[in-house]
Design a protein around this motif. Structure first.
Motif, PDB file in Angstrom:
ATOM      1  N   VAL A 105       0.933  -1.201   0.020  1.00  0.00           N
ATOM      2  CA  VAL A 105       0.069  -0.123   0.117  1.00  0.00           C
ATOM      3  C   VAL A 105       0.732   1.163   0.225  1.00  0.00           C
ATOM      4  N   SER A 106       2.193   1.204   0.915  1.00  0.00           N
ATOM      5  CA  SER A 106       2.836   2.472   0.910  1.00  0.00           C
ATOM      6  C   SER A 106       3.753   2.787  -0.521  1.00  0.00           C
ATOM      7  N   SER A 107       4.086   1.628  -1.241  1.00  0.00           N
ATOM      8  CA  SER A 107       4.551   1.723  -2.509  1.00  0.00           C
ATOM      9  C   SER A 107       3.726   2.216  -3.527  1.00  0.00           C
ATOM     10  N   PHE A 108       2.181   1.947  -3.425  1.00  0.00           N
ATOM     11  CA  PHE A 108       1.351   2.119  -4.408  1.00  0.00           C
ATOM     12  C   PHE A 108       1.016   3.605  -4.148  1.00  0.00           C
ATOM     13  N   LYS A 109       0.923   4.091  -2.898  1.00  0.00           N
ATOM     14  CA  LYS A 109       0.527   5.550  -2.354  1.00  0.00           C
ATOM     15  C   LYS A 109       1.778   6.184  -3.141  1.00  0.00           C
ATOM     16  N   SER A 110       3.099   6.048  -3.002  1.00  0.00           N
ATOM     17  CA  SER A 110       4.010   6.887  -3.289  1.00  0.00           C
ATOM     18  C   SER A 110       3.998   6.806  -4.761  1.00  0.00           C
ATOM     19  N   LEU A 111       3.736   5.763  -5.799  1.00  0.00           N
ATOM     20  CA  LEU A 111       3.892   5.780  -7.303  1.00  0.00           C
ATOM     21  C   LEU A 111       2.601   6.556  -7.832  1.00  0.00           C
ATOM     22  N   LEU A 112       1.299   6.420  -7.088  1.00  0.00           N
ATOM     23  CA  LEU A 112       0.318   7.149  -7.530  1.00  0.00           C
ATOM     24  C   LEU A 112       0.408   8.687  -7.364  1.00  0.00           C
ATOM     25  N   LYS A 113       1.019   8.861  -6.050  1.00  0.00           N
ATOM     26  CA  LYS A 113       1.358  10.452  -6.134  1.00  0.00           C
ATOM     27  C   LYS A 113       2.217  11.106  -6.973  1.00  0.00           C
ATOM     28  N   THR A 114       3.507  10.122  -7.392  1.00  0.00           N
ATOM     29  CA  THR A 114       4.236  10.750  -8.468  1.00  0.00           C
ATOM     30  C   THR A 114       3.476  10.971  -9.672  1.00  0.00           C
ATOM     31  N   HIS A 115       2.605   9.906  -9.919  1.00  0.00           N
ATOM     32  CA  HIS A 115       1.620   9.956 -11.147  1.00  0.00           C
ATOM     33  C   HIS A 115       0.970  11.013 -11.315  1.00  0.00           C
ATOM     34  N   PHE A 116       0.398  11.365 -10.239  1.00  0.00           N
ATOM     35  CA  PHE A 116      -0.612  12.377 -10.323  1.00  0.00           C
ATOM     36  C   PHE A 116       0.051  13.839 -10.186  1.00  0.00           C
ATOM     37  N   TYR A 117       1.118  13.933  -9.404  1.00  0.00           N
ATOM     38  CA  TYR A 117       2.049  15.041  -9.646  1.00  0.00           C
ATOM     39  C   TYR A 117       2.522  15.412 -11.141  1.00  0.00           C
ATOM     40  N   ARG A 118       3.053  14.532 -11.677  1.00  0.00           N
ATOM     41  CA  ARG A 118       3.207  14.720 -13.201  1.00  0.00           C
ATOM     42  C   ARG A 118       2.102  15.055 -14.214  1.00  0.00           C
ATOM     43  N   LEU A 119       0.875  14.414 -13.661  1.00  0.00           N
ATOM     44  CA  LEU A 119      -0.364  14.988 -14.541  1.00  0.00           C
ATOM     45  C   LEU A 119      -0.767  16.265 -14.274  1.00  0.00           C
ATOM     46  N   ALA A 120      -0.568  16.523 -12.915  1.00  0.00           N
ATOM     47  CA  ALA A 120      -1.128  18.196 -12.719  1.00  0.00           C
ATOM     48  C   ALA A 120      -0.125  19.224 -12.714  1.00  0.00           C
ATOM     49  N   PHE A 121       1.057  19.129 -12.721  1.00  0.00           N
ATOM     50  CA  PHE A 121       2.095  20.050 -12.802  1.00  0.00           C
ATOM     51  C   PHE A 121       3.018  20.250 -13.792  1.00  0.00           C
ATOM     52  N   MET A 122       3.208  19.167 -14.518  1.00  0.00           N
ATOM     53  CA  MET A 122       4.073  19.104 -15.632  1.00  0.00           C
ATOM     54  C   MET A 122       3.686  18.799 -16.999  1.00  0.00           C
TER      55      MET A 122
END
Length: 122
Positions: A105-122
């Motif tokens: 679950v912790s690795s999923f959260k980390s990967l998902l946050k990184t994915h959303f950060y790229r979608l939102a701000f890059m």
């Protein structure tokens, strides 16, 4: 803006990016996907786990890897597609494969946050 000292005319997107905060849409999608991931690991209530069925194509296809979920048809396009039973499956199937295959679950959260950060701000 209160936390950072910027005035109200300043754009909010750079402020959110510097604080690593997401817009409401991404926060809602994050929570939906986290519940879906936990349900696939049998860490969620049974009524949520029962909504998820693996996608099994009729013919042998490359997409039969086992990470996709079958999305049922909704009768109402406006409200039916917003239901958790539909929306969670659509969001899950749109995720990159490496996020779906996270081992905890912790690795999923980390990967998902990184994915959303790229979608939102890059």
């Amino acid at each position: 803006r209160l936390l950072t000292g910027f005035n109200r005319r300043h754009h909010i997107t750079p402020i959110l990016a510097s604080l690593h905060w997401f817009r409401v849409r991404f926060r809602i999608e994050f929570k939906i996907l986290l519940i879906t991931f936990k349900a696939l690991l049998c860490l969620a209530p049974s009524y949520i786990t029962e909504m998820l069925t693996p996608y099994e194509p009729v013919h042998s296809l490359r997409s039969s890897g086992g990470t996709l979920l079958a999305v049922p048809k909704s009768r109402l396009k406006s409200k039916g597609d917003r239901a958790f039973a539909i929306r969670a499956l659509l969001l899950w199937n749109d995720l990159p494969e490496e996020i779906m295959l996270a081992d905890s679950v912790s690795s999923f959260k980390s990967l998902l946050k990184t994915h959303f950060y790229r979608l939102a701000f890059m």
